[in-house]
Design a protein around this motif. Structure first.
Motif, PDB file in Angstrom:
ATOM      1  N   ARG A   1       0.805  -1.210   0.000  1.00  0.00           N
ATOM      2  CA  ARG A   1       0.000   0.000   0.000  1.00  0.00           C
ATOM      3  C   ARG A   1       0.841   1.263   0.000  1.00  0.00           C
ATOM      4  O   ARG A   1       0.330   2.351  -0.163  1.00  0.00           O
ATOM      5  N   CYS A   2       2.111   1.170   0.261  1.00  0.00           N
ATOM      6  CA  CYS A   2       2.982   2.339   0.155  1.00  0.00           C
ATOM      7  C   CYS A   2       4.388   1.864  -0.165  1.00  0.00           C
ATOM      8  O   CYS A   2       4.765   0.742   0.162  1.00  0.00           O
TER       9      CYS A   2
ATOM     10  N   ALA B   1       6.898   4.356   3.533  1.00  0.00           N
ATOM     11  CA  ALA B   1       6.856   3.527   4.742  1.00  0.00           C
ATOM     12  C   ALA B   1       7.806   4.066   5.805  1.00  0.00           C
ATOM     13  O   ALA B   1       7.471   4.154   6.988  1.00  0.00           O
ATOM     14  N   MET B   2       9.012   4.445   5.387  1.00  0.00           N
ATOM     15  CA  MET B   2       9.996   4.981   6.336  1.00  0.00           C
ATOM     16  C   MET B   2       9.544   6.309   6.920  1.00  0.00           C
ATOM     17  O   MET B   2       9.716   6.568   8.112  1.00  0.00           O
ATOM     18  N   ALA B   3       8.941   7.156   6.081  1.00  0.00           N
ATOM     19  CA  ALA B   3       8.516   8.482   6.544  1.00  0.00           C
ATOM     20  C   ALA B   3       7.285   8.406   7.439  1.00  0.00           C
ATOM     21  O   ALA B   3       7.114   9.237   8.338  1.00  0.00           O
ATOM     22  N   SER B   4       6.429   7.420   7.225  1.00  0.00           N
ATOM     23  CA  SER B   4       5.167   7.354   7.966  1.00  0.00           C
ATOM     24  C   SER B   4       5.221   6.427   9.172  1.00  0.00           C
ATOM     25  O   SER B   4       4.277   6.397   9.962  1.00  0.00           O
TER      26      SER B   4
ATOM     27  N   ALA C   1       7.737  -3.237   6.872  1.00  0.00           N
ATOM     28  CA  ALA C   1       6.872  -4.136   6.102  1.00  0.00           C
ATOM     29  C   ALA C   1       5.418  -3.980   6.537  1.00  0.00           C
ATOM     30  O   ALA C   1       4.499  -4.032   5.708  1.00  0.00           O
ATOM     31  N   ALA C   2       5.199  -3.772   7.818  1.00  0.00           N
ATOM     32  CA  ALA C   2       3.834  -3.545   8.316  1.00  0.00           C
ATOM     33  C   ALA C   2       3.216  -2.330   7.645  1.00  0.00           C
ATOM     34  O   ALA C   2       2.048  -2.344   7.241  1.00  0.00           O
ATOM     35  N   ARG C   3       4.007  -1.262   7.514  1.00  0.00           N
ATOM     36  CA  ARG C   3       3.488  -0.068   6.833  1.00  0.00           C
ATOM     37  C   ARG C   3       3.150  -0.381   5.377  1.00  0.00           C
ATOM     38  O   ARG C   3       2.193   0.155   4.831  1.00  0.00           O
ATOM     39  N   GLY C   4       3.943  -1.229   4.755  1.00  0.00           N
ATOM     40  CA  GLY C   4       3.670  -1.600   3.377  1.00  0.00           C
ATOM     41  C   GLY C   4       2.309  -2.236   3.201  1.00  0.00           C
ATOM     42  O   GLY C   4       1.699  -2.138   2.134  1.00  0.00           O
TER      43      GLY C   4
ATOM     44  N   GLY D   1      -0.243  -1.368   5.060  1.00  0.00           N
ATOM     45  CA  GLY D   1      -1.225  -0.437   5.605  1.00  0.00           C
ATOM     46  C   GLY D   1      -1.426  -0.552   7.098  1.00  0.00           C
ATOM     47  O   GLY D   1      -2.393   0.002   7.640  1.00  0.00           O
ATOM     48  N   LEU D   2      -0.529  -1.237   7.793  1.00  0.00           N
ATOM     49  CA  LEU D   2      -0.636  -1.427   9.239  1.00  0.00           C
ATOM     50  C   LEU D   2       0.315  -0.480   9.966  1.00  0.00           C
ATOM     51  O   LEU D   2       1.258   0.045   9.388  1.00  0.00           O
ATOM     52  N   HIS D   3       0.052  -0.303  11.251  1.00  0.00           N
ATOM     53  CA  HIS D   3       0.964   0.427  12.110  1.00  0.00           C
ATOM     54  C   HIS D   3       1.466  -0.504  13.215  1.00  0.00           C
ATOM     55  O   HIS D   3       0.975  -1.631  13.369  1.00  0.00           O
ATOM     56  N   SER D   4       2.418  -0.019  13.974  1.00  0.00           N
ATOM     57  CA  SER D   4       3.064  -0.865  14.974  1.00  0.00           C
ATOM     58  C   SER D   4       3.593  -0.014  16.114  1.00  0.00           C
ATOM     59  O   SER D   4       3.602   1.217  16.042  1.00  0.00           O
ATOM     60  N   CYS D   5       4.045  -0.693  17.150  1.00  0.00           N
ATOM     61  CA  CYS D   5       4.742  -0.029  18.248  1.00  0.00           C
ATOM     62  C   CYS D   5       5.712  -1.023  18.870  1.00  0.00           C
ATOM     63  O   CYS D   5       5.283  -2.023  19.459  1.00  0.00           O
ATOM     64  N   PRO D   6       7.015  -0.802  18.722  1.00  0.00           N
ATOM     65  CA  PRO D   6       7.987  -1.668  19.407  1.00  0.00           C
ATOM     66  C   PRO D   6       8.006  -1.323  20.886  1.00  0.00           C
ATOM     67  O   PRO D   6       7.996  -0.150  21.262  1.00  0.00           O
TER      68      PRO D   6
END
Length: 235
Positions: A12-13, A18-21, A168-171, A173-178
């Protein structure tokens, strides 16, 4: 899964987007994430570099009832201030110095301001920190581990693998939090998931769709300009 399977999947991106978002999302929607997507994310992340290709990482993936069971145990210990829980490894320095302490404090002030948590409101601060242990309500929680036999260089490798998961999660369309916060309750996690004692729980990762209405997701962290951390000797 073959390389062709991965490259045929339309992300999706692109990688720059992905890096910027990518950012740490602290509130997620309950919308489910299918297992196939998580497997694709991990297969892509497995392409991360590692010294002599040792690939020193392992991942434990939770969703649904197993996720609720484990987070319930951890939250019970957190809410009760149960004694005897210490981090499995040192993450932050024993003594803070500048400019790192100022950056850390600013993040805390900015986050709490968005949430309306005033200085000294220890009860609400504890509640907010405890949301780490719910994976911020994400539908998928990951634990990333590394063998205790590995040395510092392999932890570098682990970092590239972790970042690859987040991108890869951003790719998709997902978000994450380490979340390194889980390290405090490593004994509960080891026992519940049957993770061997030879594995260090490096961090958790919340994975899902962000809640766009949550005030904490309005947080925009600052980044230093290239000129402040890079030195060029260029002809």
């Amino acid at each position: 899964m073959t390389h062709q399977d991965l490259t045929d999947t339309k992300a999706r991106c692109d990688v720059f987007e992905a890096m910027a978002s990518r950012r740490a999302v602290r509130a997620f929607l309950p919308d489910p994430v299918d297992r196939a997507t998580v497997e694709r994310i991990l297969a892509l992340a497995a392409r991360a570099p590692s010294g002599t290709n040792i690939q020193p990482w392992r991942v434990w993936v939770l969703s649904g009832a197993p996720l609720k069971r484990l987070t319930g145990k951890i939250m019970a210990a957190h809410d009760a201030d149960a004694p005897g829980y210490d981090e499995e490894y040192p993450y932050y320095p024993g003594e803070w110095v500048e400019p790192y302490i100022s950056r850390r404090r600013k993040l805390g002030r900015d986050l709490y301001a968005l949430l309306g948590i005033g200085k000294g409101d220890s009860e609400r601060m504890k509640h907010q920190f405890g949301r780490n242990y719910l994976f911020f309500d994400a539908p998928v929680g990951l634990f990333v581990t590394i063998d205790k036999a590995m040395n510092t260089g392999s932890w570098f490798d682990l970092g590239t693998f972790l970042q690859s998961i987040l991108l890869a999660a951003r790719g998709f369309g997902l978000h994450s939090c380490p979340q390194q916060a889980f390290s405090k309750y490593h004994r509960i996690i080891h026992e519940d998931l049957g993770i061997p004692d030879s594995q260090v729980i490096a961090c958790g990762v919340a994975l899902g769709y962000e809640d766009p209405d949550a005030p904490e997701n309005k947080l925009e962290t600052e980044r230093e300009p290239v000129s402040s951390f890079a030195t060029f000797d260029w002809e």
